[in-house]
Design an enzyme around this catalytic site. Sequence first.
Site, PDB file in Angstrom:
ATOM      1  N   GLU A   1      13.962 -13.129 -27.410  1.00  0.00           N
ATOM      2  CA  GLU A   1      13.637 -11.866 -28.071  1.00  0.00           C
ATOM      3  C   GLU A   1      14.750 -11.010 -29.067  1.00  0.00           C
ATOM      4  OE1 GLU A   1      11.864 -12.026 -23.820  1.00  0.00           O
ATOM      5  OE2 GLU A   1      13.758 -12.622 -24.981  1.00  0.00           O
TER       6      GLU A   1
ATOM      7  N   ASP B   1      12.234 -13.963 -22.041  1.00  0.00           N
ATOM      8  CA  ASP B   1      12.463 -13.690 -20.650  1.00  0.00           C
ATOM      9  C   ASP B   1      11.683 -14.176 -19.539  1.00  0.00           C
ATOM     10  OD1 ASP B   1      14.648 -12.049 -21.492  1.00  0.00           O
ATOM     11  OD2 ASP B   1      13.281 -10.108 -21.814  1.00  0.00           O
TER      12      ASP B   1
ATOM     13  N   ASP C   1       9.901 -13.168 -17.254  1.00  0.00           N
ATOM     14  CA  ASP C   1       8.695 -12.258 -16.563  1.00  0.00           C
ATOM     15  C   ASP C   1       7.450 -12.483 -17.122  1.00  0.00           C
ATOM     16  OD1 ASP C   1       9.446 -10.951 -18.899  1.00  0.00           O
ATOM     17  OD2 ASP C   1       9.826  -8.912 -17.692  1.00  0.00           O
TER      18      ASP C   1
ATOM     19  N   GLU D   1       6.135 -10.086 -19.365  1.00  0.00           N
ATOM     20  CA  GLU D   1       6.224  -9.940 -20.870  1.00  0.00           C
ATOM     21  C   GLU D   1       6.691 -10.892 -21.539  1.00  0.00           C
ATOM     22  OE1 GLU D   1       5.266  -6.852 -22.638  1.00  0.00           O
ATOM     23  OE2 GLU D   1       4.132  -6.534 -20.819  1.00  0.00           O
TER      24      GLU D   1
ATOM     25  N   TYR E   1      18.857 -11.246 -14.713  1.00  0.00           N
ATOM     26  CA  TYR E   1      17.767 -10.549 -15.566  1.00  0.00           C
ATOM     27  C   TYR E   1      17.422  -9.376 -14.769  1.00  0.00           C
ATOM     28  CZ  TYR E   1      13.498  -9.745 -18.106  1.00  0.00           C
ATOM     29  OH  TYR E   1      12.478  -9.295 -18.950  1.00  0.00           O
TER      30      TYR E   1
ATOM     31  N   ARG F   1      14.875  -6.988 -14.973  1.00  0.00           N
ATOM     32  CA  ARG F   1      13.246  -6.437 -14.532  1.00  0.00           C
ATOM     33  C   ARG F   1      12.773  -7.587 -13.526  1.00  0.00           C
ATOM     34  NH1 ARG F   1      13.397  -6.090 -20.246  1.00  0.00           N
ATOM     35  NH2 ARG F   1      13.277  -3.760 -20.696  1.00  0.00           N
TER      36      ARG F   1
ATOM     37  N   HIS G   1      12.401 -13.695  -9.729  1.00  0.00           N
ATOM     38  CA  HIS G   1      12.248 -13.338  -8.268  1.00  0.00           C
ATOM     39  C   HIS G   1      13.666 -12.962  -7.886  1.00  0.00           C
ATOM     40  CE1 HIS G   1       8.301 -14.461  -8.042  1.00  0.00           C
ATOM     41  NE2 HIS G   1       8.255 -15.447  -8.642  1.00  0.00           N
TER      42      HIS G   1
END
Length: 835
Positions: free
Chosen positions: A7, A80, A82, A84, A296, A298, A343
């Site tokens: 990103e 990432d 997740d 998103e 990470y 989030r 997770h």
Amino acid sequence: MPVVVVESPAKAKTINKYLGSDYTVLASYGHVRDLPAKNGSVDPDNGFDMVWEVGNDSRKHVKAIADALKNDNELILATDPDREGEAISWHLQEALTKRRSIKKDTAVSRVTFNAITKEAITEAMQHPRQVDEDLVEAYLARRALDYLVGFNLSPVLWRKLPGARSAGRVQSVCLRLIVEREMEIEAFNPREYWSVKAVLETPRGQSFEARLTTLAGKRLEKFDIENETQAEMAVQAVTSRDLSVLKVEAKPSTRNPSPPFMTSTLQQEASRKFGMGARQCMNAAQRLYEAGLITYMRTDGIDMAPEAVADARGAIETRYGKDYVPADARVYKNKAKNAQEAHECIRPTDMSKSVAEAKISEQDQQKLYDLIWKRTLASQMQAAKLERTSVDIGSADGQVVLRANGQVVLFDGFLAVYEEGRDDVVDDDDKRLPQMAEGDAAKKTSVSPEQHFTQPPPRYTEATLVKRMEELGIGRPSTYASVITTIQDREYVRKEKNRLIPEDKGRIVTVFLLNFFRKYVGYEFTANLEEMLDDVSAGQRDWKEVLSGFWRDFHKAIEETSELRITEVLDVLDDVLAPQLYPPREDGSDPRICPKCGEGRLHLKTSRTGGFVGCGNYPECTYTRPIAGEGADGDERVLGEDQGDEIWLKSGRFGPYVQRGEPTPENKKPPRASLPKGWDKDAMDLEKALTLLSLPREIGTHPEGGEIKSNFGRFGPYVMHQLPDEAKPVYVNLKDPDDVFQIGMNRAVEMLAEKRANPGRGRSAAAKPLKELGEHPSEGGPVNVMDGRYGPYVKWGKVNATIPKGTEPADVTMDQAVQWIAEKSAKKGKGRKKA
């Protein structure tokens, strides 16, 4: 060389360092596609088809990736881990396929890693997979829902409630929480009660404090001592008796550490301990993650990888000794029903590195890393061992008993590293008591009554709001920061002393939604919808069925409300808000009769700046006040009389102002003057008001002709002058508002001469930086913090990037400045040459 896409450029730089020259690592700069901001981007009548377009800012980034694929036919999507991140990978794959940069023989794979370390990245590269369709469909469902709510509900707000800016699926529910808490506070009636405390002394001369718990042989409840008279009687009862220790009770107890951080708990703790907003916290965490220092950020997971647990236990033993390491590793289980985010918990990638050893330069990142490191180590440490002691001191007849509580830490365990912050809690029972034994005399040093009143529920902080949203199942960890920021940007809520207070505009919007769209701002409905979306990400529901079920009823509610007239809507809101808008008056008169003209009835009205209460006899009567009540901030008042005119202090669209007289058919716009920045509305008096109303001030006649005047304008205080041969006046800004009333001829003439010598410049001399940050780390050229007409900004070459609200210019760091410059450059869509 395989093309690896992530990103952000910072993340790309760190990953490139680990992958080496065998890979080309590029950044997508976030999402490359989005729904166009216009009607029709989601088509409910055609299977919820969605129209995507590559943003202007993203085209050059997509082109760079496409150009790289010409030289190598392998694409690795490493965004990432997740939902998103999965969506960004899907968008990239779709966009590159559409422009035929991905061909039939192009190898496309997806890799994820929870930390940007060499080991994690190497491991991820050995286990590629395809884009997860379930996560993508969960993203599509959420994006479509947010679009459908925003683009259908917001226009209804604009038409029915002028000044309302938007509504959102989660945003409006979050706003409801804040507004309802404020209404609870306003409706709260405090209740008086008293307590009695005594300072006592042991036979060894050690003092301690105890509170009265039994009076006249009866155990006291909270409201048993109702007034000062009863409190004084209780004091006499204690004072008139000899006291001794009746009972000493010591109980061992333990305190276990809190689990490691997930997104919501990190935001809560950063708010409690540092006053960081959710967005500020996540920005700092993002930088730490991209630098490879933490996992990470989030996530709604609280478990730790086995190797990380082993590293933490090793670091604890090295730093604190074997006594602080429990025999078995602590295991934490996720509470989330369906943890669809990454997770693992948020933890340091290297447990042995303290904040000093991590060599972090930016202050916010230092604070946050230290917090994460301490919390992670503490989560794997021994429990703290305490001894809680309670002592009863009373009279021989048993009529009076006082109690003292305290505790002793026998073994600090995890408390040696970290203790979790608290929300609105004060614990008086953690102090240490002196040694006492049954039968010891207790000498009275002082006995005093204390008056108390029950307190309303506290306003939300960002920390307590996130906690409440999490309890209700509203939103998800990755959305909290953006939701809380949005309701502040929309001016529905303001933040004061770290507390969230609803504006009148936010209150009106909430009451409107509760009356016309109650289902869609319901806590249970929103939480159930979140669960359905989580089921989609788990592959247990069809995303289009979820959308269809929502849209059917929502569209019907939109159509019904669209047919209502504004007056009908205001009548409903006026009735609902009546208890708050028109509380009983002390003299018993009708609270809806206008206090100014005594004839008109008060009604709820709206304007572009929000709601207010006004007289129904307008324009004959111009009385207005805020919806919070007659005594609320902004209520108009008469400061005095001058030359037969009443001089008023009022509040308007652009803030408080003073006014001479009232509008009449002959004088529809009476003289007015806004209060300058820094002037306290509460300190206004008649003299100050007349001074403002006398502006513009004539300083004197310029040597070359024409009057020099000073005044306040749209952009602040200024002096103005026009020579006979000039087409328009020359204006020079003044820095101090008091200069409008104090500046003399010599200085005014000098400033005007400097301005004329530098035509076309906003200031009379070259602007000086507020702060010099140094050379741009990658592109070169000075980066400075400047003071501009519209507020402070960061300047680099020709790029001027606005500093976000709430950030002090003196606190700006190079990392922040580089980020804002990159975002501004991307928005412009222009390539930057080296400065």
